[in-house]
Design a protein around this motif. Sequence first.
Motif: not given
Length: 357
Positions: A187-205
């Motif tokens: 947790g010293q640095s955090w990065h987006s991992a949204a690309g692992r779900l593809g660019g279209e996933e907008d539903r709440h997790i």
Amino acid sequence: MLNLVRRIAALILCVGAASVQADPLPSYSPLDQPALPSVLAATGALLDIRQVGERLVAVGERGHIVYSEDGGQQWQQAQVPVSVTLTAVDFVDDQHGWAVGHGLVILATADGGLTWQRQTDGRQLVGMWHQQAEAAQQAGDDRLAMKLQRYSDDGADKPLLDVHFINAQDGLAVGAYGVMLSTDNGGQSWHSAAGRLGGEEDRHIYHIASDGDGIILMGEMGLLYQSGDRGQHFQPLDSPSDASLFSGWYSASQQQLLLLGLRGTLWQGDLSSADWQPLAIDTQYSLLAILPLTTGGYLLSDDGGGLWRLQDNGTTSRLAVSAGFPILALSPGTRSEAPVIAVGLQGALAVTPAAQP
């Protein structure tokens, strides 16, 4: 249905969000205001709980983190640097844990939950998202670029809804509108991992279920993703339901998955054969939490305050006890007289799963 769906929406997606905006921020931002000491901290809304050795640690509204050394009879309030609603907590050992919540805040503790430090929040993530949006655009992934830039433009307006660490270094945090963050350095640095779900996933997790290297993501409108490599890559699963899934239980070794969700949604799946079976449960309330029991089977909770026993053969029965308020999370207790501790909109409750009607 003015039950948990709206209450959770109010607690998790709305409470505090209006006052957590992108820059410029007012001086009274709850992201900058430490949680105030309150004698009511343990009886207010608590959204998640973990057993940490002989200690119980629960997180909730107004930045409240409370802990108990005596099995839940008495609670003390931890030192927390924010007063936003905290939605989830996870520990990898008796000392090191993380909590997430509104404003995309991520907190960490190195003393078993007594004191907490901020690792990041939505304001600090803005620049990271912008840089990754530019990288995605240069790579030709316009949909992911647009999504990441939208996150950057929105700033700290979203909640994180769950957090999971595989070990002391590798962790995932997920939230509203498909937000997913990862770290490989504790947790010293955090990065987006949204690309692992593809660019279209907008539903709440809503929930992360894990077993060893296996991870399952559950969420809005039947969202299901599976990873077999500690979250480095995800594949969508064919969901048996389009109902929102709030929680579940995953056994990677047996390839078995239990799904809990909206209006009594309860499914049992065999991932090796993609075979899904609905399990009968006599409730229209939404199922929110699950805990495997040492005596076999599982304990379930619903947003009407009901507690249910799910046997290994798939049958369900309601316990005689009722919380009287929505139960959002369940944890093993630390005392034999209180084998399970449940938390919800009115604090904590000791539960004895053997209490049958």
